[in-house]
Design an enzyme around this catalytic site. Structure first.
Site, PDB file in Angstrom:
ATOM      1  N   SER A 262       0.881  -1.160   0.000  1.00 51.24           N
ATOM      2  CA  SER A 262       0.000   0.000   0.000  1.00 51.24           C
ATOM      3  C   SER A 262       0.915   1.206   0.000  1.00 51.24           C
ATOM      4  O   SER A 262       2.126   1.071   0.165  1.00 51.24           O
ATOM      5  CB  SER A 262      -0.851   0.020   1.260  1.00 51.24           C
ATOM      6  OG  SER A 262      -0.021   0.300   2.360  1.00 51.24           O
ATOM      7  N   LYS A 263       0.315   2.352  -0.149  1.00 51.53           N
ATOM      8  CA  LYS A 263       1.148   3.561  -0.186  1.00 51.53           C
ATOM      9  C   LYS A 263       1.999   3.663   1.070  1.00 51.53           C
ATOM     10  O   LYS A 263       3.145   4.056   1.032  1.00 51.53           O
ATOM     11  CB  LYS A 263       0.270   4.794  -0.329  1.00 51.53           C
ATOM     12  CG  LYS A 263       0.217   5.229  -1.770  1.00 51.53           C
ATOM     13  CD  LYS A 263       0.152   6.700  -1.895  1.00 51.53           C
ATOM     14  CE  LYS A 263       1.163   7.124  -2.945  1.00 51.53           C
ATOM     15  NZ  LYS A 263       0.832   8.341  -3.598  1.00 51.53           N
TER      16      LYS A 263
END
Ligand code: GLU
Length: 500
Positions: A262-263
């Protein structure tokens, strides 16, 4: 084998991170390995989730990687969805449009065919009815999903309705996946899913099957998150009497923490990577090796595009999830940067210097470039290394001078003696500077290293720069002497503070 045709079929519902582009790389590598075609198709049927600019982002990033689809949306298709800009690519192909929102008539036609053959039916259940049904199922602890109420009601085409696929009862559905082997599902777990909405837009399952068939896709390479959809696709191919393509579902990418990328776990988009100063060829190399290995026990990690193409195979895709490690990608980027011809390095560094507002005469930067290149992992690291060559006022971290027993008194002596030694040099060459400054350290009984820290901070403002003598030679005698004097002034007024 018939012509290999793969596709990258992103939904423009957000900005793809590097994991998304890995899907594109695998599909592209596989197609190119077999001398086939790589198709780009925009799956924009989920209008509510469509993000403006997401298509442009995909096209620009693919171009940054040097990946140009053999077939894909044309300019007019891009214009029709408002994703057009000056310089937008104009792809073509015999099976367009390559944007799903422009293929609605075809989905409707196939939905009608399925209804006519008894594989699908119209359903006019209202959202309230579906909600009630769902609540009742939950109360009975049953798997929620449509009950099939409209299956035999022969709902008229004239009332608002959706089209549902009639799931066969009690049968197993199998698929031989090129990565995972034989996978089997029981149709009991599948409910009569909607394939065409009341507004005429298809749902993903119908659109993807129709397009993969119509676009003659031979191999579907996609992430494991799409595996649960595969049995519905298999049934649709069967109902339509179409030969399904080969499926290859590859595992997800996790962050170093073992969690899905994920980011937060460092999953950059390629745009972030580009802005940070990664080279596209390094990112392509690095990301292609997440979840794919070029051969058992192969230690090689650096592969040119051509090598990746020639070595890529579905057999090399791992079953286990891959790990994305930003630090390792930086390391690999550093290797790529060091391998660049120096002219190319300068060309790639220039926009980063401009972005940082650093203006350095070309010849000066060129002289120092080979030394900078040696020390660079990311192109963004260059500006702070060479900004001392620009005319910007210098910010000196004076406190950094005083390492390993160095004190302001000694520092002053280093600077004074260096000033006079350097001003006497007729020739301001690297060797002459080196001899003069080494002599100063010896005269003062100092280790060269600790004397040089003082000089480095005085002239460049910081402790990390390209090699000292080369930096001085490129900066030029006059500026070096002025900066040494300025540093002496700074030492006089305030011995340890950072000067601004
Ligand atoms: N449109 C899907 C996505 O956004 C791709 C599904 C597929 O490859 O079948 O990832």
């Amino acid at each position: 084998m018939k012509e290999v045709r793969t596709r990258f079929a992103p939904s423009p519902t957000g900005f793809q991170h590097l994991g998304g582009f890995r899907t594109a790389f695998f599909a592209w590598l596989f197609a190119k390995h077999h001398g086939g075609k790589f198709v780009l198709r925009i799956e924009d049927t989920d209008c509510e989730r469509t993000v403006p600019g997401a298509v442009r982002f995909i096209l620009e990033e693919l171009a940054w990687f040097g990946i140009f689809p053999d077939e894909g949306p044309s300019l007019s298709e891009l214009k029709a969805i408002g994703e057009y800009w000056d310089g937008a690519p104009d792809f073509h192909g015999p099976y367009g449009p390559y944007v799903q929102s422009q293929r609605l008539a075809r989905y409707k036609e196939v939905a009608e065919e399925l209804i006519a053959k008894g594989f699908a039916y119209r359903c006019d259940c209202t959202p309230e009815m579906l909600e009630r049904e769902r609540n009742e199922q939950m109360a009975r602890r049953e798997l929620p999903g449509y009950s099939g109420y409209c299956r035999d009601r022969k709902v008229s085409a004239d009332v608002p309705h959706v089209v549902r696929f009639k799931m066969p009862q009690h049968r197993s559905i199998s698929l031989t996946d090129a990565v995972r082997g034989n996978v089997t599902w029981n149709s009991l777990s599948l409910k009569d899913t909607v394939i065409l909405k009341s507004d005429g837009f298809p749902m993903y399952h119908l659109a993807v099957v129709v397009d993969d068939h119509d676009m003659k896709i031979s191999h579907i390479l996609r992430g494991i998150e799409w595996l649960p959809s595969a049995p519905i696709h298999v049934l649709l191919y069967e109902a339509l009497g179409w030969e399904p393509p080969v499926f290859a579902h590859f595992p997800v990418i996790n962050g170093p923490d073992g969690k899905k990328l994920s980011k937060r776990s460092g999953a950059a988009t390629s745009r972030d990577a580009r802005e940070k100063g990664f080279l596209p060829e390094a990112v392509l190399n690095f990301v292609s090796l997440i979840g794919w290995a070029p051969g058992e026990g192969c230690e090689q990690e650096i592969f040119s595009r051509e090598e990746l193409v020639s070595r890529f195979s579905l057999e090399g895709i791992n079953q286990a999830s891959g790990i994305f490690d930003m630090t390792k990608m930086e390391w690999m980027n550093g290797l790529y940067i060091r391998k660049l011809p120096v002219d190319d390095f300068i060309k790639r560094a220039t926009p980063f210097l401009e972005a940082a507002g650093i203006h350095i005469p070309h010849d000066k930067f060129a002289q120092l470039a080979p030394h900078v290149q040696e020390r660079t992992k990311l192109l963004t690291e260059i500006a702070p290394m060479v900004d001392f060559l620009s005319d910007k006022p210098l910010h000196r971290d004076m406190a950094a001078m005083f390492q390993k027993g160095m004190d302001p008194g000694k520092a002053r002596e280093v600077l004074q003696r260096s000033h006079s030694a350097l001003s006497n040099l007729p020739d301001f060459s690297v060797t002459a500077i080196s001899d003069a400054l080494r002599a100063v350290a010896t005269e003062l009984g100092l280790k060269p290293g600790s004397a040089f820290v003082v000089l480095r901070v005085a002239v460049t403002g910081k402790t990390i720069t390209p090699p000292l003598f080369e930096s001085f030679a490129v900066l030029g005698k006059e500026k070096v002497l002025v900066r040494i004097s300025e540093a002496l002034d700074a030492l006089g007024s305030n011995n340890t503070a950072t000067q601004h």
